[in-house]
Scaffold this active site. Sequence first.
Site, PDB file in Angstrom:
ATOM      1  N   ASP A  67       0.946  -0.576   3.133  1.00 63.44           N
ATOM      2  CA  ASP A  67       2.361  -0.765   2.859  1.00 63.44           C
ATOM      3  C   ASP A  67       2.833  -1.803   3.885  1.00 63.44           C
ATOM      4  O   ASP A  67       2.191  -1.993   4.912  1.00 63.44           O
ATOM      5  CB  ASP A  67       3.087   0.577   3.051  1.00 63.44           C
ATOM      6  CG  ASP A  67       4.580   0.453   2.883  1.00 63.44           C
ATOM      7  OD1 ASP A  67       5.003  -0.318   2.011  1.00 63.44           O
ATOM      8  OD2 ASP A  67       5.324   1.108   3.629  1.00 63.44           O
ATOM      9  N   ASP A 117       3.623   4.779   5.336  1.00 65.98           N
ATOM     10  CA  ASP A 117       4.435   5.672   6.168  1.00 65.98           C
ATOM     11  C   ASP A 117       5.584   6.321   5.424  1.00 65.98           C
ATOM     12  O   ASP A 117       6.238   7.190   5.955  1.00 65.98           O
ATOM     13  CB  ASP A 117       4.995   4.895   7.367  1.00 65.98           C
ATOM     14  CG  ASP A 117       6.083   3.918   6.933  1.00 65.98           C
ATOM     15  OD1 ASP A 117       5.996   3.424   5.801  1.00 65.98           O
ATOM     16  OD2 ASP A 117       7.013   3.675   7.717  1.00 65.98           O
ATOM     17  N   ASP A 164       4.731   5.987  -0.628  1.00 69.19           N
ATOM     18  CA  ASP A 164       3.283   5.861  -0.525  1.00 69.19           C
ATOM     19  C   ASP A 164       2.553   7.175  -0.769  1.00 69.19           C
ATOM     20  O   ASP A 164       1.340   7.178  -0.880  1.00 69.19           O
ATOM     21  CB  ASP A 164       2.903   5.344   0.877  1.00 69.19           C
ATOM     22  CG  ASP A 164       3.669   4.095   1.230  1.00 69.19           C
ATOM     23  OD1 ASP A 164       3.801   3.237   0.349  1.00 69.19           O
ATOM     24  OD2 ASP A 164       4.170   3.996   2.357  1.00 69.19           O
TER      25      ASP A 164
END
Length: 1205
Positions: A484, A846, A850
Amino acid sequence: MGENPAKNHYAQLNQGEENEMEIFGYKTQGWQRILCIAGYILSCGTLLLLFYWKPEWDVWANCTRCSLEEADVVLLRTTDEFRIYSRKTVTWISVSAHIKSRLDYPATAEDDSIFSKAIMKPSLQVRSIQVQKLRYVWNVYAKQFQKVGTLEDHHTCSAIHAKFGSGLTCNEQNVRRIICGPNTIDVPVIPIWKLLIKEVLNPFYVFQLFSVCLWFAEDYMEYAAAIIIMSLLSIFLTVYDLRQQSIKLHRLVESHNNIIVTVCRNKEGFQELESHHLVPGDMLVLKKGKTLLPCDVILISGQCVVNESMLTGESIPVTKTHLPQADNFKPWRMYCAEDYRKHVLFCGTEVIQTKADDRGAVKAVVLRTGFNTAKGDLVRSILYPKPMNFKLYRDALRFLMCLIAFAAIGMIYAVCVFTLNGEEAGEVVKKALDVITIAVPPALPAALTTGIIYTQRRLKKKGIFCISPQRINMCGQLNLICFDKTGTLTEDGLDLWGLLSSERNCFQDIHSFPAEHSLPWGPMFRAMAVCHSLIVWEGKIQGDPLDVKMFEATNWVIGDSSGHQIESQGSTCATVVRPGPKASTAPVEGVTILHQFPFSSALQRMSVIAQEIGGEQQVFTKGAPEMVAMLCRAETVPSNFESKLLFYTAQGFRVIGLAYKSLQAGKQATDLTREEVESDLTFLGLLIMENRLKRETKPVLEELSAARIRTVMVTGDNIQTAVTVAKNAGMISPMNRVILVEANEIPGSSSASITWKPLGENKAEDYGSLEDDSQTERRIRLALGSGQYHFAMSGKSYQIVVQHFRHLLPKLLLNGTVFARMSPGQKSSLVEEFQKLDYFVGMCGDGANDCGALKVAHAGISLSEQEASVASPFTSRTPSIACVPELIREGRAALVTSFCMFKYMALYSIIQYLGVLLLYWQLNSFGNYQFLFQDLAITTIIGVTMSFTGAYPKLVPYRPPSQLISPPLLLSVVFNILFSLSMQIVGFVVVQKQPWYSKTDIYSACLLMNNHTANSSSVSNLSLHGMRDGAHEQMDNGYKSYENTTVWLLSTINCLIVALVFSKGRPFRQPIYTNYVFILVLIGQLGVCLFLVFADIDDLYSKMDLVCTPTTWRISMVIMLAIVLAVSFFVEKFVIENRPLWLLLKKTFRYHSKSHYKKLQRVLEQDSAWPPLNETFFSDSVAISVEGNMEGHSNPTFDSNEDAL
């Protein structure tokens, strides 16, 4: 026996979902049941144990096939590659107590609901099954099992308001509760006795039990006792661990199971009841103050602010709005598209603020209860983890099968030898069965587990926690990592860099931050002050970091909204923002935020309706600049908008567009639709945020690149910003080209187009995004020819490619590096598509977006300490991607340790097996203490200490082998078996050729040596001693012989040689000398073994069933062992571990990797037309619906807020 799906006998459960299963109907037969019971008794429970391991055999033996409608037992089979079976009994639920006079229940409200379709008339009963905590009932009309505990998807928005807006009647609620069961996520603490029984019935422990019984029968008490102690210790540790996990999970969910809630009853008004009575369709009233939600609900009036950190890991409060009353024929979820989550409050989350509208109280309809909820889904994923398909475990089973085949050969040999020599039948059986326990090492699973436990402990010291230890080995195979962007590669917070305002169709001078002079009052200032979803919570401004930075720049403060209530039918709360102490003077007292349209990842924007105190109402919109510009009147958007946007995004800035308009007086804010509000806007300008790379990002990505581990960025941010960050981070080399892949659906048709455009150099001074001159074209082609190109695409393009250009997807993924504007469902889908290409995929993220991808990846690494980490196998305490190479290093070391351990345990068994079979030829064997020394003093200690070796600090550009059945590993085992066999046969044969050898007199060797100096008394003493030993020998079943002593000493020290040779160090583990404990153990064991070789202590030799041999023979044995050590070490070092040699052999025999992505790479290398540049393709095929697939990978809770704008 397999299944042949016949009509009505077979169906699919949860079709298209992650937990899809096949279901087969069976009816219990009395006579079959009686035969099976007889079988249980006659087999002393062995058949019952077999049926426990294989539930399908149990069903096939006890039942006959029938239609699902008649079935009283169903057999379930997963549709994945594992095809795991489970058996479930069909139960009956009676609802007659609540439907006495209403056989047509329900009369009007819900003729189309599963609740009315499941009740069988006239018995008023419902057939149901319980699978993985979820209840399924038989739909009488559709003739299939359907999930209950959730509101049907077919309801439209207006139908939800109409049917459930006034609540269910008491009778309807009771019937639903009986059918659905209680609204609880009930995870009982499993009793210790249940855990013990389950653990003891593991096939490995059953084999241990068989071995122990056999050893007791042979008076092999000491080792049997040792194995019992070790097994009990292992069982108790496992049970303790499982029990602790059970208690932890129970505590995690028990707080949600009993909350007092207020429900609205049709015709009966409001009632207070315990939350476990709630059913889908119930009307819930949300009161002021903090409330923990006991189920998933759809908000139908008012507005809420919810803290979803309990599930998503992001502590940013999320604003929820009520479901629109759209008069539309589309089901509500389809109508709301990706935004349906904005109206859903999830179980386990906390409502921290409610805002009523003019319709009165804040109300919500119960959507899902119990384990159907988001929280329940998360708990079920922990209770029933997806089985891991890893070659190592498959190969381990195959290897064990080979050892069992070896054992079978040994058994036949033993039976033949002992029978031909006239041994008793009982003795023959014992000796034959003994071969199994020798050839198949009972300590193998325990030895393999120790390596994983040590790795887990090392990871914990480094701040990396693991809830799925079996995935550690898988980390050693990772060759693609998806990252990410925001908060993972870049810093979590954003800094406000500048403000580019627009007036009269032109951009003004940039206003930089921090500025000496404050922002002037105007629409831009008002937009920054009100266009956000911030709240004051626990005395602190909470919300999206971007919103917080933007609002703080104004120096205004959020007033206490409760002090500004407008009394209507209910209380309407409005947020008020006012100038703070440090704010520049403003001509207004404050601004009231009347209504919010929260940020939507699908729409890429948010809007608010605000009103200056005593002034007019205005709309303010902020979002992705491209999207905001489309909503504005063309004459208000500067002509150089695109070039300015590219100028800043190309430098890696996060750019936000702002716009506004004034509303006509007299219009109620709540009556306006989002489409009406977000149209004909005036463009205000661009907000430029700086998102810095984390310090460790670049070195980590460089390390992964050097190790040939591919890195991919998957983000919700702008594509240009993402590409720039990828370049700055080193994910895309400055020499490589970036090709933008754009796919669009053609309006008014079912086809789509796809275009490949080379992105520009992205220099700040040159913002022409596309290059088309012939020189550039040639330069790009040159770069493409060498494979130095990367694809970048948006989530929208990705979705269209999946639907219309499925055949191009693998090619695009092969060089796809940047995936921007990706929704959570698309992130999960992308990870799975990479896995289909045979990549071992890691995902590092995080945020809430995700979590779905973290779950489906081979190794999900969460940088969040929140509850979301429960959804990913690994969690890093430090929010840094430095944990990724660390995890790969440890994974590689653990994998190599597993291979070393496996090879050693297999070799130790085969060495012992060969020695015993050689001695069987003379009707001899190893003595009990000889077995005990090899099994306990040598192997067990080596098994425990061999795994202490740590990971090598440098990641090499290749991975360890992923399978045991690979030529180098097999060759290593085969060579060492041959060396051991040769040495033992040479020792066995050559000892018989010695001049001092005697088959009957086992003391002749030492007597011959001593007869020159020995006097008669010492000779007579020796004779007496020999006679005593002869008598003792009879007690020892005649174990003592020259062959026994030779073979045992050779095989024992051979075990040490194998342990040393197989203990690999570089390139995946630290050198073996760093494992001090193991080296000291080996030296100690070798010292003891050499002492046994050269010592001549009668009592010791007598106890160990050894006999005295001449010193020359002892030296000969040591020379033989030294030769085997040298040859074995040479072969392992210069043949087995010689990577250039194996690469040369592969090249010579034209061996190519069977991985899908490798095959594709070879094909594309030959394709000069790929990738097509500045070309557009059109799809002529019908689109494939992937809506279900995109959403099927992830928990609905996880698909929360997008990465922001």
